[in-house]
Each structure stands twice: as C-alpha cells, then as structure tokens.
Scaffold this motif. Structure first.
Motif, PDB file in Angstrom:
ATOM      1  N   TRP A   1     -11.435   1.073   6.711  1.00  0.00           N
ATOM      2  CA  TRP A   1     -11.083  -0.045   7.595  1.00  0.00           C
ATOM      3  C   TRP A   1     -12.283  -0.956   7.808  1.00  0.00           C
TER       4      TRP A   1
ATOM      5  N   GLY B   1      -6.679  -3.416  -1.220  1.00  0.00           N
ATOM      6  CA  GLY B   1      -7.887  -3.196  -0.455  1.00  0.00           C
ATOM      7  C   GLY B   1      -8.411  -1.774  -0.524  1.00  0.00           C
ATOM      8  N   THR B   2      -9.416  -1.517   0.308  1.00  0.00           N
ATOM      9  CA  THR B   2     -10.052  -0.196   0.305  1.00  0.00           C
ATOM     10  C   THR B   2      -9.144   0.858   0.911  1.00  0.00           C
TER      11      THR B   2
ATOM     12  N   GLN C   1       0.823  -1.203   0.000  1.00  0.00           N
ATOM     13  CA  GLN C   1       0.000   0.000   0.000  1.00  0.00           C
ATOM     14  C   GLN C   1       0.861   1.258   0.000  1.00  0.00           C
TER      15      GLN C   1
ATOM     16  N   SER D   1     -12.832  -3.373  -9.550  1.00  0.00           N
ATOM     17  CA  SER D   1     -12.952  -3.931  -8.196  1.00  0.00           C
ATOM     18  C   SER D   1     -14.354  -4.458  -7.936  1.00  0.00           C
TER      19      SER D   1
ATOM     20  N   GLU E   1     -14.553  -8.376  -6.991  1.00  0.00           N
ATOM     21  CA  GLU E   1     -14.827  -8.617  -5.578  1.00  0.00           C
ATOM     22  C   GLU E   1     -16.202  -9.228  -5.318  1.00  0.00           C
TER      23      GLU E   1
ATOM     24  N   HIS F   1     -18.151   1.016  -0.515  1.00  0.00           N
ATOM     25  CA  HIS F   1     -16.718   1.328  -0.458  1.00  0.00           C
ATOM     26  C   HIS F   1     -16.152   1.588  -1.840  1.00  0.00           C
TER      27      HIS F   1
ATOM     28  N   ASP G   1     -12.634  -3.202   4.769  1.00  0.00           N
ATOM     29  CA  ASP G   1     -11.599  -4.234   4.663  1.00  0.00           C
ATOM     30  C   ASP G   1     -11.703  -5.264   5.782  1.00  0.00           C
TER      31      ASP G   1
END
Length: 423
Positions: free
Chosen positions: A312, A66-67, A11, A96, A100, A246, A315
């Motif tokens: 958060w 991830g987000t 990241q 995504s 996902e 998200h 994820d």
C-alpha cells in the motif's frame, strides 16, 4: 492514517486467475522439483492467460494492478508452485521496473511492453555476481563490464543465481560502463539471452526452489543494441534497491508468503481430517496440534498484513526511503513467519510431513530459502533497526575492505556510500 487493502475488480480477477493456474501447476511441481527443471508448460499457460503484462501500467497496455495486486497474485501462484511463482516474478520485476521508472523514455517503455505483451517474450532479472552477499549490500554493485561500440555495448563478466535465464528471451540487466571510474555507476539494459557469447553453467542443485534453474551465466562478448539500453544511473543500489524495493524484493517476498500459506493449507487438510488409530476424532482436535496450527495461522496473517502495508505504501506514495523501510520490515516479517510455520507444522505433522510424496516436504525445503533471499533476514533486521533510530546504515560497522580498495579513494567512497539513505 487509513489503510485500505480492498482489491479492485481487476486485481481480484488476476488473483482468481492465478489461483486457478496454481492448482494446475501443483500437479507438476514435484516432477520439476525432482528434475531441477523449469516448468515451461507453466510459462506457456501464464502467457496464454494474458499475464505477461501483469506488472505493466495500464497506460502501456498492461494490467495496471499495482504492487498490491501483484502481491496478491504472486501469493496465489506460490501456493501451487513456488518455483514457478518466483521465476515468473523475475519477469514482473523486469517489465515493471522498466515501465515504471521515470528516467526511462516512454518510447522505450512502450517497446518493452510490446515485447512482453504482444511478442510474448519472457524476461528475467539477474542481479547477483560472484562473492556478492546480502549481508554486504555494496557487493551487489555490478562488475560485469560494458564497453561502448558502434550501435550498443559489448559485455563481459558473470552473473550468479540467474533464475529462469535459459527460459527467457531477455534479461533485465545491469552492467558497469568501462569508461566510468565510480563503481556505483551502472547501465540498465535488456540483454538478448539467445546469442553467442553467453554460456550457462548448471550449478543449481539446491535444497529448495530447485525448479528456478538459478544457474551461473558467463558473458564473454554478448552484445546489447542501443534500442535495448534503458537508462544510466550514478548510484546503482539506490536506483535498484531503495527506489525499486517494491519490485526488486517485494514481489518474491509475496512468493514466500505463498509458501507459508500452502503449508498451512496442507496442515488444515491433513491434520484436520486424519484420525489416530483407536480414536473417533480427527487428530487436529489434539490441543498441541490445534495450538500449532493456530500459531502458524497468526504468524502467516501477521506477515501478510505487514506485506500488504508495504505494498500500500508503494502504491499510495511511490518510491522513497520510507517505502524501502516498509519492505525491509515486510521481508523480515515474512522470513520469520515462514520459519515459525515450518517449525510448528513439521512437528505437528510428524514424519508424514517429511515424505517426498507430500507437497509439504517440497514447501518445507522451499521455505528454507525465505530468510536467505536478499536482503536476508539478518540484513533486514540490521537496516530496520538503524533506520528506525534515524541512523545512517552506511556508517554501521562492517568488514575491513581489501587493501586495494583502501588505496583507491573512489572505490572506497563507492563502498561506504552504497546504502546511504536518499530521499
């Protein structure tokens, strides 16, 4: 509950790369803003940097950040050129949301990932249609018609505000199946954009985000083959907005956070180094200026924490009504913060901030769209309040529906239940 927003090495790598790219994008942002033109050279640089898979999980060959990772990266891109960040975010939404979603088969996910990563295909994600309003979420239910034919679907209808459509090879797209009486039903698909039956009308001459080229797209007979049909849902808004918050609006919320950060950067540079005539100290020492910058920084950091908290949640816990609720709060917080930053820093910066040769002036205009992008700040505030009280947004007072809607029980049911909380 403990929260950890520490970025992983991957990241951090992606965020650092986006920071470097943003510095280069900033050198061309004014020209593309003036011309209302998509910065295709920026797209090429994003592709060359290996970022077309930034929103794709690692099991399908993507970056797997991830987000939280994309929130951090999108903010950096937007500090240099918000239009490029927002336009590219639509590619992240398309890739995504496809790779996902549990309802989409793995073989289809692999095909979409390969189109983006191996073929370098850019994708967009048009949602709005004529008369849609983020004050009335049910109006986003798709009305573009999908008629079944051998080998796929034939489409007819119109999409509005289709950011980066002309620059993209595919559009992540929802249409209503003609054989389905329930207006909430929709088919998710990838529409090849470069075919007959598609006409783009240049209507995007706006105050802010001018280089997103978010034009009108008329569709009259365009075709989507079966291998690009993704999945079918009986409740579009739940599938796209609630389950996918998200991605559907979380990513571009980060772009607006980046606009606010860019405005604070400008103020620190220009107010922290410029001296008033006849004074030995920088103008930033003036208490009204330093107070304005301090208030702007606090607004920015507070909104950043709210957005990271929402990321958060996504994820750590995945899609849910609670995750949707957090992103509504974050969208509202960022919209309000950017407005506060714009007000305080424009006054502190004076007329220098309004000259076209200042990057701040472009960011100021881009910032004006932050509370408008759906769900807009008023809609966010309404839904946050209702959900916080444990109430059903579908039961809230709204506008009186058309008589033909009242005469059609199925249509009325679709409108009333469009934003009903689901688990």
């Amino acid at each position: 509950m403990a929260f950890d927003f520490t970025l992983t090495p991957e990241q951090e790598r992606v965020r650092g790369l986006c920071r470097e790219l943003a510095a280069d994008f900033a050198t061309r942002a004014a020209r593309h803003d003036a011309d209302r033109s998509v910065a295709t050279e920026n797209i090429d640089l994003l592709r060359d940097a290996g970022l077309f898979g930034v929103g794709i999980p690692s099991e399908f060959g993507g970056a797997g950040i991830g987000t939280v990772g994309w929130i951090a990266a999108a903010e950096e891109l937007a500090r240099g050129d918000a239009s490029t960040a927002l336009g590219f975010n639509m590619h992240v939404v398309a890739t995504s949301a496809t790779t996902e979603r549990a309802a989409i088969p793995d073989d289809t996910k692999k095909r979409v990932a390969a189109l983006a990563i191996e073929d370098g295909a850019l994708m967009c994600a048009p949602l709005s249609e004529p008369a849609s309003s983020s004050l009335l979420p049910s109006t986003f239910v798709p009305t573009v018609r999908a008629v079944r034919e051998d080998g796929g679907y034939r489409l007819r209808g119109r999409k509005m505000f289709a950011s980066y459509f002309e620059a993209s090879e595919y559009a992540y797209f929802y249409a209503h199946p003609e054989d389905e009486p329930d207006p909430r039903a929709a088919i998710g698909m990838l529409l090849p954009t470069r075919q007959d039956g598609i006409t783009v009308k240049d209507v995007w001459d706006t105050h802010g985000m001018r280089a997103t080229a978010s034009n009108q797209v008329d569709i009259d007979g365009a075709f989507v083959p079966d291998d690009l049909v993704l999945y079918r849902t009986g409740d579009f808004l739940s599938a796209f907005l609630i389950e996918n918050a998200h991605r559907s609006f979380g990513g571009y919320t980060a772009c607006y956070l980046g606009v606010g950060a860019g405005m604070v950067d400008w103020a620190a540079e220009h107010l922290g180094t410029r001296k008033g005539k006849g004074f030995a100290q920088e103008i930033g020492y003036h208490p009204t200026v330093s107070a304005a910058v301090g208030e702007a920084v606090v607004a920015l950091e507070s909104a950043r924490l709210m957005l990271y908290r929402a990321a958060w949640q996504a994820d750590a816990h995945g899609p849910s009504l609670e995750t949707f609720h957090w992103f509504l709060r974050a969208k509202l917080a960022v919209g309000r913060a950017v407005q506060e930053i714009a007000t305080r820093l424009t006054v502190a910066g004076g007329l220098n901030s309004l000259f076209k040769n200042q990057a701040y002036e472009r960011m100021l205009r881009d910032a004006a769209t932050a509370p408008i992008m759906p769900p807009n700040s008023l809609a966010c505030g309404e839904m946050v309040g209702l959900l916080s009280m444990g109430l059903d947004p579908a039961q809230a007072p709204s506008l009186r529906p058309l008589e033909e809607t009242l005469a059609d029980p199925m249509a009325a049911a679709g409108t009333a239940s469009a934003m009903r909380p689901t688990t």
